[in-house]
Design an enzyme around this catalytic site. Structure first.
Site, PDB file in Angstrom:
ATOM      1  N   GLN A 246     -38.645  31.101  57.522  1.00  0.00           N
ATOM      2  CA  GLN A 246     -38.944  32.558  57.722  1.00  0.00           C
ATOM      3  C   GLN A 246     -38.512  33.544  56.781  1.00  0.00           C
ATOM      4  O   GLN A 246     -38.991  34.676  56.539  1.00  0.00           O
ATOM      5  CB  GLN A 246     -38.226  32.861  59.010  1.00  0.00           C
TER       6      GLN A 246
ATOM      7  N   ALA B 117     -33.488  39.369  76.736  1.00  0.00           N
ATOM      8  CA  ALA B 117     -32.100  39.692  75.967  1.00  0.00           C
ATOM      9  C   ALA B 117     -32.090  40.962  75.233  1.00  0.00           C
ATOM     10  O   ALA B 117     -32.462  42.224  75.915  1.00  0.00           O
ATOM     11  CB  ALA B 117     -31.840  38.530  75.159  1.00  0.00           C
TER      12      ALA B 117
ATOM     13  N   THR C  15     -23.556  37.626  68.556  1.00  0.00           N
ATOM     14  CA  THR C  15     -24.699  37.616  67.335  1.00  0.00           C
ATOM     15  C   THR C  15     -25.932  38.554  67.846  1.00  0.00           C
ATOM     16  O   THR C  15     -26.862  38.785  66.773  1.00  0.00           O
ATOM     17  CB  THR C  15     -25.283  35.899  67.307  1.00  0.00           C
TER      18      THR C  15
ATOM     19  N   ASP D 104     -18.478  32.368  69.987  1.00  0.00           N
ATOM     20  CA  ASP D 104     -19.298  33.242  70.162  1.00  0.00           C
ATOM     21  C   ASP D 104     -19.241  33.868  71.356  1.00  0.00           C
ATOM     22  O   ASP D 104     -18.536  33.545  72.336  1.00  0.00           O
ATOM     23  CB  ASP D 104     -20.630  32.254  70.550  1.00  0.00           C
TER      24      ASP D 104
ATOM     25  N   HIS E 268     -28.337  31.738  67.422  1.00  0.00           N
ATOM     26  CA  HIS E 268     -26.776  31.897  67.334  1.00  0.00           C
ATOM     27  C   HIS E 268     -26.114  30.719  66.167  1.00  0.00           C
ATOM     28  O   HIS E 268     -25.142  31.399  65.371  1.00  0.00           O
ATOM     29  CB  HIS E 268     -25.985  31.550  68.722  1.00  0.00           C
TER      30      HIS E 268
ATOM     31  N   GLN F  89     -33.803  42.209  72.889  1.00  0.00           N
ATOM     32  CA  GLN F  89     -35.139  42.443  72.410  1.00  0.00           C
ATOM     33  C   GLN F  89     -35.750  43.747  72.628  1.00  0.00           C
ATOM     34  O   GLN F  89     -36.340  44.578  71.818  1.00  0.00           O
ATOM     35  CB  GLN F  89     -36.293  41.381  72.244  1.00  0.00           C
TER      36      GLN F  89
END
Ligand code: UDP
Length: 462
Positions: free
Chosen positions: A363, A401, A145, A123, A24, A403
């Protein structure tokens, strides 16, 4: 109590307020940087705990030097600084601890802000920010997000229940289609729903919390999503039937990179916003590998694996004959009595000539490295977007979540990866790695690079 926001000779002051989790913070800081570039005064409201880590592992002071109107403020997340904050800590503590304390602190920051805050970008999981904004008469925009497709599934859960498609009966076929999420009727299966939908209890507290926050997001003055029309157009149209002011402003990391590169050149040093110490040595290792020969394996900032799962993954990788770069976050392997710690050392020793293991990788730089040919990911939304923009095909191993929905869309709708959901078996890992990196390499590379091109077209237009 309304503050005086009438004199507008100054730049508008925006307060950006993320949920205190790495994924987030990443996207919300990028949004804040974009607003700072556009000339807004920015306050980024971080938790004490995360700010301490941001300061420790990044050049945070440089934010204010680069963007004169950018400041950080910090508040409590309701927990002592030394709390481990691992696993699903925030879901477990949200309503009892975090919400109350954060709400109080947010109110205090807003009341004492000078110049006054003209707009809050909160958020979307922090629904209480809407109550504070309304009380103080400040406009509020929510930023979710997570992925739009999952936002839409979360929103539809009460309808799925009402249609009798939930709960899932323990013994039934998990491939049964869910037909009550508009726009997803042809591909969303029971197994693609968020994991809390697998419980027999439709009164499950996590499910109720997520649905409540999602529906509340639509009551804000506007809703921002980290995506592009090109990527999520059909789902965005569905969300707009519930809330007309929905803006697709992403992928934010690419939007920011494009602007900074245009202004300062490609070699410009971008900020990192990491809560762990980045091990850049993996880039030197990647520099020595042939193009598109390495699979990058990382499961984000929250997911943990059991010792057994890690060993299955590792054997699959090893047997596939493809080289790999594996991220094993400190304390992310759950074993009996500290066994998890040894497994990492053991794997490192045994995979010296085939793989490279780090605790935390840079990453974005890794995914854009020419040596990377695939991403074995948990499909957190940031990771998914980063992979799409870099044109890297995925092997999806979702955990919770958004995913599970994301991995279905990646594999079935966008066709830029394979979904390994609900399985962790070395033979299947080996087969999927071989498919993406060897046997079907050109097919996946082509679809991933076409998707990245489409996405980049839109970034230039925004
Ligand atoms: N990340 C990173 N280094 C790593 C692993 C992850 O920088 O070794 C970053 C990654 O680039 C992404 C974020 O951490 O921006 C993880 O967010 P995501 O939404 O993918 O997953 P979450 O951590 O929220 O589950």
């Amino acid at each position: 109590m309304e503050q005086d926001r009438s004199s507008q000779s100054r730049p508008p002051h925006v307060l950006v307020f993320p949920l205190p989790l790495q994924g987030h913070i990443n996207s919300m800081i990028k949004l804040a940087e974009l607003l700072a570039i556009a000339g807004f005064k920015l306050t980024f409201l971080n938790s004490h705990h995360n700010h301490e880590r941001l300061v420790k592992f990044n050049n945070i002071a440089a934010h204010s030097e680069r963007y004169p109107g950018f400041q950080f403020k910090t508040i409590t997340d309701g927990l002592p600084l030394n709390h481990p904050r691992s696993g699903s800590w925030f879901l477990d503590m949200f309503e009892d601890t975090m919400e109350l304390k954060m709400k109080e602190s947010l109110r205090e920051v807003l009341v004492n802000s000078s110049p006054p805050v003209d707009c809050i970008i909160g958020d979307g999981f922090l629904g209480f920010a809407l109550d504070v904004a309304k009380e103080l008469g400040i406009p509020i925009i929510f930023f979710r997000t997570s992925s739009p497709c999952c936002f839409w599934v979360y929103h539809s859960i009460p309808d799925i229940i009402q249609a009798g498609e939930l709960p899932i009966n323990g013994s039934e076929d998990m491939d049964r289609l869910i037909t009550t999420v508009p726009g997803m009727e042809t591909y969303l299966r029971c197994r693609d729903l968020p994991t809390f939908c697998r419980k027999l209890d439709i009164e499950d507290s996590s499910m109720k919390l997520v649905v409540k926050q999602t529906r509340k997001s639509l009551q804000a003055d506007a809703l921002i999503l980290n995506t592009a029309e090109e990527l999520d157009g059909p789902i965005l149209s569905q969300i707009r039937t519930k809330c007309p002011r929905v803006y697709a402003v992403g992928p934010l990391h690419a939007q920011l990179n494009t602007r900074l590169n245009a202004k300062h050149g490609e070699s410009y040093d971008h900020f990192s916003n990491t809560l762990w110490e980045v091990d850049k040595s993996c880039i030197f290792w990647l520099n020595k590998q042939p193009n598109r020969s390495v699979i990058y394996v990382s499961f984000g900032s929250i997911t943990s694996t059991s010792r057994e799962q890690l060993v299955e993954l590792w054997y699959g990788l090893l047997n596939s004959k493809t080289k790999f770069l594996l991220v094993v976050r400190p304390n992310s392997v759950i074993g009996k009595d500290g066994e998890g710690e040894d497994v990492e050392m053991e794997l490192m020793e045994k995979s010296k000539d085939r793989g490279y293991i780090v605790n935390w990788a840079p990453q974005e730089a890794v995914l854009n490295h020419p040596a990377i040919g695939g991403f074995f990911t948990h499909n957190g939304w940031n990771s998914t977007l980063e992979s799409i923009v870099a044109g890297v095909p995925m092997i999806c191993w979702p955990q919770f979540a958004d995913q599970h929905v994301n991995s279905r869309v990646v594999s079935e709708v966008w066709k830029i990866g394979l979904d390994m959901k609900d399985v962790c078996d070395s033979k299947i890992v080996e087969k999927m790695v071989n498919d993406v990196m060897v046997d079907r390499k050109e097919e996946f590379a082509k679809s991933a690079s076409e998707m990245a091109k489409e996405d980049k077209k839109e970034i230039k237009m925004v």
